[in-house]
Scaffold this active site. Structure first.
Site, PDB file in Angstrom:
ATOM      1  N   SER A 113       0.875  -1.174   0.000  1.00 25.35           N
ATOM      2  CA  SER A 113       0.000   0.000   0.000  1.00 25.35           C
ATOM      3  C   SER A 113       0.909   1.220   0.000  1.00 25.35           C
ATOM      4  CB  SER A 113      -0.936  -0.002   1.214  1.00 25.35           C
ATOM      5  OG  SER A 113      -0.206  -0.141   2.429  1.00 25.35           O
ATOM      6  N   GLU A 156       1.318   5.641   0.698  1.00 25.44           N
ATOM      7  CA  GLU A 156       0.807   6.851   1.350  1.00 25.44           C
ATOM      8  C   GLU A 156       1.240   8.087   0.578  1.00 25.44           C
ATOM      9  OE1 GLU A 156       0.854   7.360   5.735  1.00 25.44           O
ATOM     10  OE2 GLU A 156       2.125   9.110   5.302  1.00 25.44           O
ATOM     11  N   TYR A 185      -3.490  14.231   6.191  1.00 26.11           N
ATOM     12  CA  TYR A 185      -3.818  15.659   6.297  1.00 26.11           C
ATOM     13  C   TYR A 185      -3.367  16.195   7.637  1.00 26.11           C
ATOM     14  CZ  TYR A 185      -8.223  15.212   9.092  1.00 26.11           C
ATOM     15  OH  TYR A 185      -9.164  14.985  10.051  1.00 26.11           O
ATOM     16  N   ALA A 199      -3.582  19.224  10.834  1.00 31.90           N
ATOM     17  CA  ALA A 199      -4.622  19.621  11.785  1.00 31.90           C
ATOM     18  C   ALA A 199      -5.220  20.975  11.428  1.00 31.90           C
ATOM     19  CB  ALA A 199      -4.049  19.645  13.203  1.00 31.90           C
ATOM     20  N   HIS A 233      -6.724   9.776   5.753  1.00 27.79           N
ATOM     21  CA  HIS A 233      -6.390   9.929   7.164  1.00 27.79           C
ATOM     22  C   HIS A 233      -7.460  10.796   7.809  1.00 27.79           C
ATOM     23  CE1 HIS A 233      -1.832   8.883   7.201  1.00 27.79           C
ATOM     24  NE2 HIS A 233      -2.462   8.220   6.242  1.00 27.79           N
ATOM     25  N   ARG A 282      -5.180  10.012  16.217  1.00 29.74           N
ATOM     26  CA  ARG A 282      -5.481  11.111  17.136  1.00 29.74           C
ATOM     27  C   ARG A 282      -5.109  12.436  16.510  1.00 29.74           C
ATOM     28  NH1 ARG A 282      -1.597  12.583  21.948  1.00 29.74           N
ATOM     29  NH2 ARG A 282      -0.614  13.510  20.088  1.00 29.74           N
ATOM     30  N   GLY A 283      -3.906  12.499  15.923  1.00 31.26           N
ATOM     31  CA  GLY A 283      -3.402  13.741  15.362  1.00 31.26           C
ATOM     32  C   GLY A 283      -2.428  14.418  16.308  1.00 31.26           C
ATOM     33  N   ASP A 284      -1.635  15.321  15.753  1.00 36.01           N
ATOM     34  CA  ASP A 284      -0.632  16.043  16.543  1.00 36.01           C
ATOM     35  C   ASP A 284      -1.282  17.162  17.342  1.00 36.01           C
ATOM     36  OD1 ASP A 284       1.380  14.452  15.467  1.00 36.01           O
ATOM     37  OD2 ASP A 284       1.640  15.810  13.747  1.00 36.01           O
ATOM     38  N   LYS A 290      -6.987   0.224  20.510  1.00 34.42           N
ATOM     39  CA  LYS A 290      -7.420   0.544  19.146  1.00 34.42           C
ATOM     40  C   LYS A 290      -7.988  -0.687  18.453  1.00 34.42           C
ATOM     41  CE  LYS A 290      -3.708   3.983  18.615  1.00 34.42           C
ATOM     42  NZ  LYS A 290      -2.510   4.369  17.822  1.00 34.42           N
ATOM     43  N   PHE A 350      12.706  14.246   9.602  1.00 34.53           N
ATOM     44  CA  PHE A 350      11.537  13.445   9.947  1.00 34.53           C
ATOM     45  C   PHE A 350      11.793  12.604  11.195  1.00 34.53           C
ATOM     46  CE2 PHE A 350       9.792  13.218   5.324  1.00 34.53           C
ATOM     47  CZ  PHE A 350       9.305  14.506   5.464  1.00 34.53           C
ATOM     48  N   HIS A 373       3.759  -1.128   3.795  1.00 36.27           N
ATOM     49  CA  HIS A 373       3.169   0.181   3.513  1.00 36.27           C
ATOM     50  C   HIS A 373       4.304   1.151   3.225  1.00 36.27           C
ATOM     51  CE1 HIS A 373       0.018   3.252   3.726  1.00 36.27           C
ATOM     52  NE2 HIS A 373       0.844   3.998   4.438  1.00 36.27           N
TER      53      HIS A 373
END
Length: 304
Positions: free
Chosen positions: A33, A35, A67, A69, A95, A125-127, A179, A230, A280
């Site tokens: 897959s 991203e 994406y 926030a 996402h 959750r996101g940053d 989760k 990163f 992935h």
């Protein structure tokens, strides 16, 4: 040919030979897959679609789109996901984070995806923004909410080297188990550069009673400086041997790409031999390295 060019040519041939040897060592069919992230400019959008057009011929199990926030990036993600679905027929997984949306907004987004035949989501959750308050929801809560809205196929995040905010490895594993208990179908890991890091993590998941699929996230590296950036943001260990491999390649993109492909192939070879069947790829919207690596894995392009 000057000495520098001769050295680069020699290195390139050595990496190609190593890559070909790795190809022969892969015994089983693997699934992949990819991203992508939403483009910010017209030229970046063209690069994205060029990459999608090339990688779709490898018949990935799905592709995902990230994406940030904020609602502007989120809207671009929504549109790209719908475009991928309509133009290519591939399974497209947006996402979705809960850091900047309330439950009613999240349910509305989920229903919109469902109504547009989008059945796969990467739930995060996101940053937390600087000086941000404690989140009102976490990834497990989002998975539960999505499952209430429809029988989505849900991927979540996993961290072989522990989430930067986790108090301990045990706590991080407990969060991952929550989760899966909420309904996640698989976990995709943060990128890493030692196969043993993933294999140890997989063993810990088994001991924790986590039975869902753990898919390794692979980042083919073409720019070492970008990698270091990163890795610093996510507490990923970059081994000293990688630094040595990339030394002196700043003006030599061919050798950098061959090094990146070789490192990725080494990891895939070891993990494949250990029973891993799905991978992935974090493409950074570029197709070249991911395509070459997947081609080497035995994935052959189909007609468009």
């Amino acid at each position: 040919m000057n000495s520098a060019s001769q050295t680069a040519s020699y290195l390139s041939s050595q990496y190609l030979a190593k890559l070909n040897q790795n190809i022969a060592d892969i015994k089983q069919q693997v699934g992949v897959s990819f991203e992508f992230f939403p483009p910010a400019t017209p030229s970046m959008e063209q690069t994205l679609w060029d990459s999608i057009d090339r990688l779709k011929t490898l018949k990935p199990k799905f592709v995902s789109v990230t994406y940030g926030a904020n609602s502007g990036t989120r809207d671009r993600t929504h549109q790209i996901i719908k475009d991928i679905k309509s133009k290519t027929g591939m399974i497209a997984a947006p996402h979705l984070t809960c850091i900047d949306a309330n439950q009613d907004e999240l349910r509305q987004i989920a229903r919109d995806y469902w109504d547009n035949d989008i059945r796969s989501i990467v739930a995060l959750r996101g940053d937390i923004p600087p000086a941000g308050a404690k989140p009102h929801m976490y990834a497990a809560d989002l998975v539960h909410l999505l499952k209430e809205e429809g029988d989505f196929d849900i991927s979540v995040a996993a961290y072989p080297e522990k989430h930067p905010e986790a108090s301990s490895e045990q706590f991080d594993l407990a969060v991952l188990k929550d989760k899966f208990s909420a309904g996640a179908n698989r976990a995709i890991t943060q990128f890493f550069f030692n196969p043993e890091t993933f294999l140890r993590f997989r063993d810990k998941c088994v001991k924790q009673g986590i039975e869902g699929d753990i898919v390794p996230g692979i980042l083919p590296v073409s720019n070492y400086n970008t990698l270091v950036k990163f890795a610093g943001m996510t507490d990923v260990n970059v081994p000293d041997w990688m630094h040595k491999l990339y030394q002196g390649t700043e003006a030599d993109p061919m050798t950098r790409n061959l090094i990146g492909a070789t490192i990725a192939m080494d990891m895939v070879k070891v993990l494949s031999q250990e029973g891993v069947k799905d991978f992935h790829f974090y493409t950074l919207n570029r197709s070249e390295l991911s395509y070459a690596i997947c081609h080497s894995l035995g994935l052959r392009p189909t007609s468009k």
